[in-house]
Design a protein around this motif. Structure first.
Motif, PDB file in Angstrom:
ATOM      1  N   ALA A  49      19.230  20.880  42.690  1.00  0.00           N
ATOM      2  CA  ALA A  49      18.663  21.714  41.626  1.00  0.00           C
ATOM      3  C   ALA A  49      19.750  22.401  40.796  1.00  0.00           C
ATOM      4  O   ALA A  49      19.651  22.453  39.569  1.00  0.00           O
ATOM      5  N   VAL A  50      20.777  22.911  41.444  1.00  0.00           N
ATOM      6  CA  VAL A  50      21.839  23.599  40.691  1.00  0.00           C
ATOM      7  C   VAL A  50      22.624  22.603  39.835  1.00  0.00           C
ATOM      8  O   VAL A  50      22.859  22.848  38.646  1.00  0.00           O
ATOM      9  N   CYS A  51      23.009  21.471  40.406  1.00  0.00           N
ATOM     10  CA  CYS A  51      23.770  20.488  39.629  1.00  0.00           C
ATOM     11  C   CYS A  51      22.933  19.925  38.482  1.00  0.00           C
ATOM     12  O   CYS A  51      23.446  19.729  37.381  1.00  0.00           O
ATOM     13  N   HIS A  52      21.657  19.701  38.729  1.00  0.00           N
ATOM     14  CA  HIS A  52      20.783  19.241  37.650  1.00  0.00           C
ATOM     15  C   HIS A  52      20.633  20.332  36.588  1.00  0.00           C
ATOM     16  O   HIS A  52      20.618  20.047  35.391  1.00  0.00           O
ATOM     17  N   GLY A  53      20.525  21.579  37.019  1.00  0.00           N
ATOM     18  CA  GLY A  53      20.369  22.683  36.076  1.00  0.00           C
ATOM     19  C   GLY A  53      21.581  22.892  35.198  1.00  0.00           C
ATOM     20  O   GLY A  53      21.450  23.273  34.032  1.00  0.00           O
ATOM     21  N   LEU A  54      22.765  22.625  35.727  1.00  0.00           N
ATOM     22  CA  LEU A  54      23.971  22.764  34.909  1.00  0.00           C
ATOM     23  C   LEU A  54      24.036  21.690  33.835  1.00  0.00           C
ATOM     24  O   LEU A  54      24.680  21.878  32.804  1.00  0.00           O
ATOM     25  N   LEU A  97      23.810  32.056  34.844  1.00  0.00           N
ATOM     26  CA  LEU A  97      25.139  32.671  34.765  1.00  0.00           C
ATOM     27  C   LEU A  97      26.237  31.649  34.478  1.00  0.00           C
ATOM     28  O   LEU A  97      27.111  31.878  33.647  1.00  0.00           O
ATOM     29  N   VAL A  98      26.188  30.527  35.167  1.00  0.00           N
ATOM     30  CA  VAL A  98      27.301  29.580  35.124  1.00  0.00           C
ATOM     31  C   VAL A  98      27.196  28.607  33.950  1.00  0.00           C
ATOM     32  O   VAL A  98      28.206  28.063  33.508  1.00  0.00           O
ATOM     33  N   SER A  99      25.998  28.405  33.418  1.00  0.00           N
ATOM     34  CA  SER A  99      25.861  27.436  32.332  1.00  0.00           C
ATOM     35  C   SER A  99      26.555  27.886  31.050  1.00  0.00           C
ATOM     36  O   SER A  99      26.752  27.090  30.136  1.00  0.00           O
ATOM     37  N   ARG A 100      26.951  29.130  30.961  1.00  0.00           N
ATOM     38  CA  ARG A 100      27.683  29.624  29.786  1.00  0.00           C
ATOM     39  C   ARG A 100      29.126  29.130  29.769  1.00  0.00           C
ATOM     40  O   ARG A 100      29.776  29.171  28.744  1.00  0.00           O
ATOM     41  N   LEU A 101      29.601  28.671  30.924  1.00  0.00           N
ATOM     42  CA  LEU A 101      30.969  28.168  31.013  1.00  0.00           C
ATOM     43  C   LEU A 101      31.021  26.717  30.541  1.00  0.00           C
ATOM     44  O   LEU A 101      29.999  26.046  30.445  1.00  0.00           O
ATOM     45  N   SER A 102      32.204  26.221  30.296  1.00  0.00           N
ATOM     46  CA  SER A 102      32.385  24.859  29.802  1.00  0.00           C
ATOM     47  C   SER A 102      31.976  23.842  30.857  1.00  0.00           C
ATOM     48  O   SER A 102      32.311  23.985  32.038  1.00  0.00           O
ATOM     49  N   ARG A 103      31.269  22.790  30.412  1.00  0.00           N
ATOM     50  CA  ARG A 103      30.868  21.722  31.326  1.00  0.00           C
ATOM     51  C   ARG A 103      32.062  20.928  31.825  1.00  0.00           C
ATOM     52  O   ARG A 103      31.965  20.224  32.823  1.00  0.00           O
ATOM     53  N   GLU A 104      33.168  21.019  31.151  1.00  0.00           N
ATOM     54  CA  GLU A 104      34.346  20.253  31.539  1.00  0.00           C
ATOM     55  C   GLU A 104      35.124  20.920  32.676  1.00  0.00           C
ATOM     56  O   GLU A 104      35.958  20.283  33.300  1.00  0.00           O
ATOM     57  N   ASN A 105      34.872  22.189  32.930  1.00  0.00           N
ATOM     58  CA  ASN A 105      35.556  22.912  33.992  1.00  0.00           C
ATOM     59  C   ASN A 105      34.985  22.473  35.340  1.00  0.00           C
ATOM     60  O   ASN A 105      33.804  22.614  35.594  1.00  0.00           O
ATOM     61  N   TRP A 106      35.824  21.978  36.214  1.00  0.00           N
ATOM     62  CA  TRP A 106      35.366  21.445  37.494  1.00  0.00           C
ATOM     63  C   TRP A 106      35.002  22.536  38.485  1.00  0.00           C
ATOM     64  O   TRP A 106      34.412  22.263  39.522  1.00  0.00           O
ATOM     65  N   LEU A 107      35.342  23.768  38.203  1.00  0.00           N
ATOM     66  CA  LEU A 107      34.950  24.858  39.094  1.00  0.00           C
ATOM     67  C   LEU A 107      33.511  25.310  38.856  1.00  0.00           C
ATOM     68  O   LEU A 107      32.930  26.005  39.679  1.00  0.00           O
ATOM     69  N   VAL A 108      32.915  24.913  37.734  1.00  0.00           N
ATOM     70  CA  VAL A 108      31.559  25.328  37.374  1.00  0.00           C
ATOM     71  C   VAL A 108      30.539  24.959  38.445  1.00  0.00           C
ATOM     72  O   VAL A 108      29.779  25.810  38.890  1.00  0.00           O
ATOM     73  N   PRO A 109      30.466  23.692  38.898  1.00  0.00           N
ATOM     74  CA  PRO A 109      29.451  23.385  39.909  1.00  0.00           C
ATOM     75  C   PRO A 109      29.697  24.089  41.237  1.00  0.00           C
ATOM     76  O   PRO A 109      28.743  24.510  41.909  1.00  0.00           O
ATOM     77  N   MET A 110      30.961  24.249  41.614  1.00  0.00           N
ATOM     78  CA  MET A 110      31.244  24.928  42.880  1.00  0.00           C
ATOM     79  C   MET A 110      30.860  26.402  42.802  1.00  0.00           C
ATOM     80  O   MET A 110      30.284  26.950  43.746  1.00  0.00           O
ATOM     81  N   LEU A 111      31.144  27.036  41.686  1.00  0.00           N
ATOM     82  CA  LEU A 111      30.761  28.435  41.499  1.00  0.00           C
ATOM     83  C   LEU A 111      29.240  28.574  41.454  1.00  0.00           C
ATOM     84  O   LEU A 111      28.671  29.475  42.070  1.00  0.00           O
TER      85      LEU A 111
END
Length: 179
Positions: A49-54, A97-111
């Motif tokens: 759900a989180v990875c799909h939501g991002l 919260l996290v979707s505001r960050l760049s999709r290219e940043n690899w830390l986004v899904p982990m955060l």
């Protein structure tokens, strides 16, 4: 080309039923087949759900979290709605919260998965305390929250990259190099 047509109600119902069936299979896999490192199950529904939501947005992620939570409630034989509400809370807040960050940043899904897991366990512990019995918060944090968060972070990046690759493939995006 490019015209959007209204989907009929039958198409919407079939699409939603297929999504629930797929997430129900995922819940069965999570509860029955996945290994339990350190006796903690991998929270596959939260990861999905989180990875799909991002990728697709918070609204779509909320549907996935609700269906996945209901499927977990049915597979784990808990009170209907405990996992669903806990997943909804974790997924909606973390993707918002996290979707505001760049999709290219690899830390986004982990955060996103880390925030979602912490919120999921906070809400689930609250429900356990209110409905079943008081929960020892320190013991719950050490036995469930910390190991589940650490275990969920590991597959977050590969799963996110697969979702992102699939979305780019479906939308037929081609990377453009500027010289």
């Amino acid at each position: 080309m490019g015209h959007s047509r209204q989907r009929r109600i039958e198409e919407i119902i079939v699409h939603e039923a297929a999504l629930f069936a797929a997430l129900f299979v995922g819940a069965l896999v999570q509860t029955a087949l996945l290994p339990r490192p350190f006796d903690v199950p991998i929270n596959l529904m939260l990861l999905l759900a989180v990875c799909h939501g991002l990728i697709a947005g918070t609204t779509s992620a909320a549907r996935w979290a609700f269906y996945g939570g209901l499927a977990l409630d049915l597979c784990a034989m808990t009170f209907i709605g405990m996992h669903a509400l806990a997943l909804l809370t974790g997924v909606i807040v973390s993707t918002a919260l996290v979707s505001r960050l760049s999709r290219e940043n690899w830390l986004v899904p982990m955060l996103g998965v880390a925030i979602g897991t912490i919120l999921y366990h906070a809400v689930y512990a609250l429900f356990l305390t209110l409905i079943v019995a008081p929960v020892d918060l320190q013991g719950y944090a050490l036995a469930a929250l910390v190991p589940d968060t650490l275990i969920a972070i590991i597959p977050a990046l590969p799963l996110y990259l697969v979702f992102r690759w699939n979305e780019d493939r479906v939308r037929r995006r081609v990377p453009v190099d500027v010289y």
